[in-house]
Write an enzyme that holds these catalytic residues in place. Structure first.
Site, PDB file in Angstrom:
ATOM      1  N   SER A  51       0.836  -1.215   0.000  1.00 25.23           N
ATOM      2  CA  SER A  51       0.000   0.000   0.000  1.00 25.23           C
ATOM      3  C   SER A  51       0.866   1.259   0.000  1.00 25.23           C
ATOM      4  O   SER A  51       0.501   2.263  -0.619  1.00 25.23           O
ATOM      5  CB  SER A  51      -0.978  -0.002   1.176  1.00 25.23           C
ATOM      6  OG  SER A  51      -0.322   0.210   2.395  1.00 25.23           O
ATOM      7  N   ASN A  52       2.011   1.209   0.667  1.00 29.42           N
ATOM      8  CA  ASN A  52       2.913   2.377   0.608  1.00 29.42           C
ATOM      9  C   ASN A  52       3.504   2.551  -0.789  1.00 29.42           C
ATOM     10  O   ASN A  52       3.567   3.670  -1.299  1.00 29.42           O
ATOM     11  CB  ASN A  52       4.047   2.227   1.632  1.00 29.42           C
ATOM     12  CG  ASN A  52       3.633   2.685   3.008  1.00 29.42           C
ATOM     13  OD1 ASN A  52       3.508   3.880   3.262  1.00 29.42           O
ATOM     14  ND2 ASN A  52       3.398   1.731   3.894  1.00 29.42           N
ATOM     15  N   LEU A  79      10.869  -6.738   4.061  1.00 31.28           N
ATOM     16  CA  LEU A  79      11.030  -7.426   5.337  1.00 31.28           C
ATOM     17  C   LEU A  79      12.308  -8.261   5.463  1.00 31.28           C
ATOM     18  O   LEU A  79      12.551  -8.855   6.500  1.00 31.28           O
ATOM     19  CB  LEU A  79       9.793  -8.292   5.623  1.00 31.28           C
ATOM     20  CG  LEU A  79       8.471  -7.503   5.610  1.00 31.28           C
ATOM     21  CD1 LEU A  79       7.300  -8.400   5.956  1.00 31.28           C
ATOM     22  CD2 LEU A  79       8.515  -6.283   6.528  1.00 31.28           C
ATOM     23  N   HIS A 125       9.534   2.735   8.988  1.00 33.17           N
ATOM     24  CA  HIS A 125       9.263   1.802  10.082  1.00 33.17           C
ATOM     25  C   HIS A 125       7.991   2.261  10.796  1.00 33.17           C
ATOM     26  O   HIS A 125       7.843   3.450  11.086  1.00 33.17           O
ATOM     27  CB  HIS A 125      10.446   1.786  11.060  1.00 33.17           C
ATOM     28  CG  HIS A 125      10.297   0.720  12.101  1.00 33.17           C
ATOM     29  ND1 HIS A 125      10.555  -0.607  11.834  1.00 33.17           N
ATOM     30  CD2 HIS A 125       9.871   0.774  13.381  1.00 33.17           C
ATOM     31  CE1 HIS A 125      10.309  -1.318  12.933  1.00 33.17           C
ATOM     32  NE2 HIS A 125       9.895  -0.500  13.875  1.00 33.17           N
ATOM     33  N   ASP A 172      17.073  -1.070  11.491  1.00 32.47           N
ATOM     34  CA  ASP A 172      16.372   0.066  12.113  1.00 32.47           C
ATOM     35  C   ASP A 172      17.274   0.999  12.916  1.00 32.47           C
ATOM     36  O   ASP A 172      16.813   1.644  13.855  1.00 32.47           O
ATOM     37  CB  ASP A 172      15.233  -0.446  13.028  1.00 32.47           C
ATOM     38  CG  ASP A 172      14.217  -1.274  12.261  1.00 32.47           C
ATOM     39  OD1 ASP A 172      13.991  -0.984  11.078  1.00 32.47           O
ATOM     40  OD2 ASP A 172      13.676  -2.227  12.858  1.00 32.47           O
ATOM     41  N   GLU A 176       1.690   6.841   7.387  1.00 34.23           N
ATOM     42  CA  GLU A 176       2.703   6.477   6.387  1.00 34.23           C
ATOM     43  C   GLU A 176       2.285   6.992   5.016  1.00 34.23           C
ATOM     44  O   GLU A 176       3.068   7.626   4.305  1.00 34.23           O
ATOM     45  CB  GLU A 176       2.894   4.951   6.348  1.00 34.23           C
ATOM     46  CG  GLU A 176       3.412   4.383   7.652  1.00 34.23           C
ATOM     47  CD  GLU A 176       3.772   2.904   7.547  1.00 34.23           C
ATOM     48  OE1 GLU A 176       4.202   2.445   6.477  1.00 34.23           O
ATOM     49  OE2 GLU A 176       3.623   2.196   8.554  1.00 34.23           O
TER      50      GLU A 176
END
Ligand code: GAR
Length: 188
Positions: free
Chosen positions: A13-14, A84, A103, A144, A173
């Site tokens: 979706s992003n 991922l 994130h 991260d 986001e």
């Protein structure tokens, strides 16, 4: 025209928001969508926007195959949008300061190996946090831990489940990621 390439592992979706945002752009072009998951929803989304795709294996990510493919598109920015797997050091080294990730929490909290997607929101919800948010950051060799580019918080006190937290964070986001990418590329 500045090319960007997107890495995603799932629904995308992003990635879709980013492709839509730059669809008519005269300055930024989404040149390629890459995924490690042949069933990822992001592949259909890329097809809708006529963006070429590459599906690759874990081995191809680590043996230089994916790097060579990316290089052929001459990207100004590499964007991880729900990707991922651990991102390989050779691509980071080839594009210093030009690989970014989103994130779904406020790093440095709720990050690291195994902290992705709903796992993040579950931990945030279990800890009864009043706020969560998004972190857009540079990618380095540790999960991260790269420098933060942008963070935005959202109140989650009224969320009754991790899924509700996830919806609030995902909306943030979608609202901010394309714009932050544009600002990075165009230097506003
Ligand atoms: C997003 O919430 C993104 O922040 C998260 O995966 C989701 C992908 O959604 N990324 C991570 O958790 C990375 N550690 P999408 O496929 O619908 O864009």
């Amino acid at each position: 025209m500045k090319n960007i390439v997107l890495f995603a592992s799932g629904g995308g979706s992003n990635a879709e928001q980013i492709m839509s945002y730059f669809l008519q752009s005269k300055t930024v072009n989404v040149a390629l969508v890459l995924t490690n998951n042949a069933n990822a929803g992001v592949l259909q989304k890329a097809a809708q926007y006529n963006v070429p795709t590459l599906v690759f294996t874990k081995e191809e990510l680590s043996n230089g195959f994916v790097l060579r493919h990316v290089q052929a598109f001459n990207p100004h920015l590499i964007v991880l949008a729900g990707f991922l797997l651990k991102f390989p050091a050779d691509i980071i080294a080839a594009y210093p300061g030009r690989v970014i990730n989103i994130h779904p929490a406020l790093l440095p909290h709720y990050g690291g190996k195994g902290m992705y997607g709903i796992h993040v929101h579950r931990a945030v919800h279990e800890n009864k946090e009043k706020e969560s948010g998004i972190t857009i950051h540079y990618v380095n060799d540790n999960y991260d831990e790269g420098n933060v580019i942008y963070q935005k918080t959202v109140a989650i006190e009224e969320c009754l489940s991790p899924e509700e937290v996830s919806l609030k964070v995902l909306a943030l986001e979608h609202e901010h990621f394309p714009r932050v990418i544009e600002e990075l590329l165009l230097g506003n």
